[in-house]
Scaffold this motif. Structure first.
Motif: not given
Length: 258
Positions: A181-189, A191-194, A201-203
């Motif tokens: 989950v941490l890796v996903v969040l860092i990758m999304m950071k 490019h997040k849309r809002f 996403v974390y929750i």
């Protein structure tokens, strides 16, 4: 495993608490560095935030833990102080900490959603080390297994039951999932849309993983809504996922309309 890291005379350093301390320290530094760089918030304000989170997480974790067996704890209040430094429910800590940090963000006039996105990554860091602490302490352990993944606890001070039997290392399953989950969040950071997307996403992802890992949990004192089928944590996971998905869709719609 090793529930006690070392002892000096009557003073004992428990591995669980030590791992929590490492996670909290790393989480604090991540939060301090990123908010100062991106939002200009000073470290002293983050220190106050950290204290509030610790207090809220402690109280929430304990309250939910007591409600796993209310007759035992509230029927005999002195039982609440047995093993007071251990026995926490993560969902309790999370659900108490969220409104606390939102209140503090509004009080300080900080942008709530960008701050919650950073809290999501910080939470992953702290939680990973916390679950490592659980692994060493033997709490939150799994069911007996013949799998090659099984871990056998032999230390009498361990909270795992039964001893000398291979158990699913559900703590490490959760560490692995939180790391993903941490890796996903860092990758999304980038490019997040809002703002707020990372938080939801974390929750959602954590709750999905927690619900699945519960299948392999063997510490029956956490309690069941439907005996042997639906645990308290699985029910909370379902509720949290539902609320988070609906809230994220509403927030995304509002952001798109602006």
């Amino acid at each position: 495993m090793h529930p006690e890291l070392f002892s000096i005379g009557d003073f004992t350093v428990h591995t669980y608490g030590f791992m929590i301390m490492i996670g909290a320290t790393l989480g604090y530094f991540y939060m301090s560095i990123t908010v100062k760089r991106d939002l200009g918030i000073t470290s002293d304000k983050i220190q106050n935030l950290a204290i509030l989170i610790i207090l809220a997480a402690f109280v929430g974790g304990k309250v939910f833990f007591y409600f796993e067996d209310p007759g035992y704890y509230f029927g005999t209040p002195s039982n609440m102080f047995k093993g007071f430094r251990t026995g926490f429910v993560f969902y309790g800590s999370l659900l108490f900490a969220i409104p606390t940090v939102i209140w503090y963000f509004r009080k300080q006039k900080w942008p709530v959603w960008p701050m919650l996105d950073r809290i999501a990554i910080t939470g992953c860091i702290i939680h990973m080390f916390g679950r490592m602490g659980c692994f060493f302490a033997g709490c939150c352990h799994g069911l007996p297994t013949e799998s090659f993944l099984g871990v056998t606890y032999t230390d009498p001070a361990s909270q795992a039951e039964p001893l000398n039997v291979a158990l699913h290392p559900t703590q490490l399953y959760e560490v692995t999932w939180i790391a993903i989950v941490l890796v996903v969040l860092i990758m999304m950071k980038r490019h997040k849309r809002f703002d707020g997307q990372l938080f939801f996403v974390y929750i959602i992802l954590y709750s999905i993983g927690r619900g699945v890992i519960e299948i392999f949990r063997g510490d029956v004192r956490r309690g069941f809504i439907i005996d042997g089928i639906l645990s308290h944590s699985q029910l909370i996971s379902l509720v949290v996922i539902t609320v988070a998905v609906i809230s994220m869709l509403i927030l995304r719609k509002k952001k798109s309309a602006n």
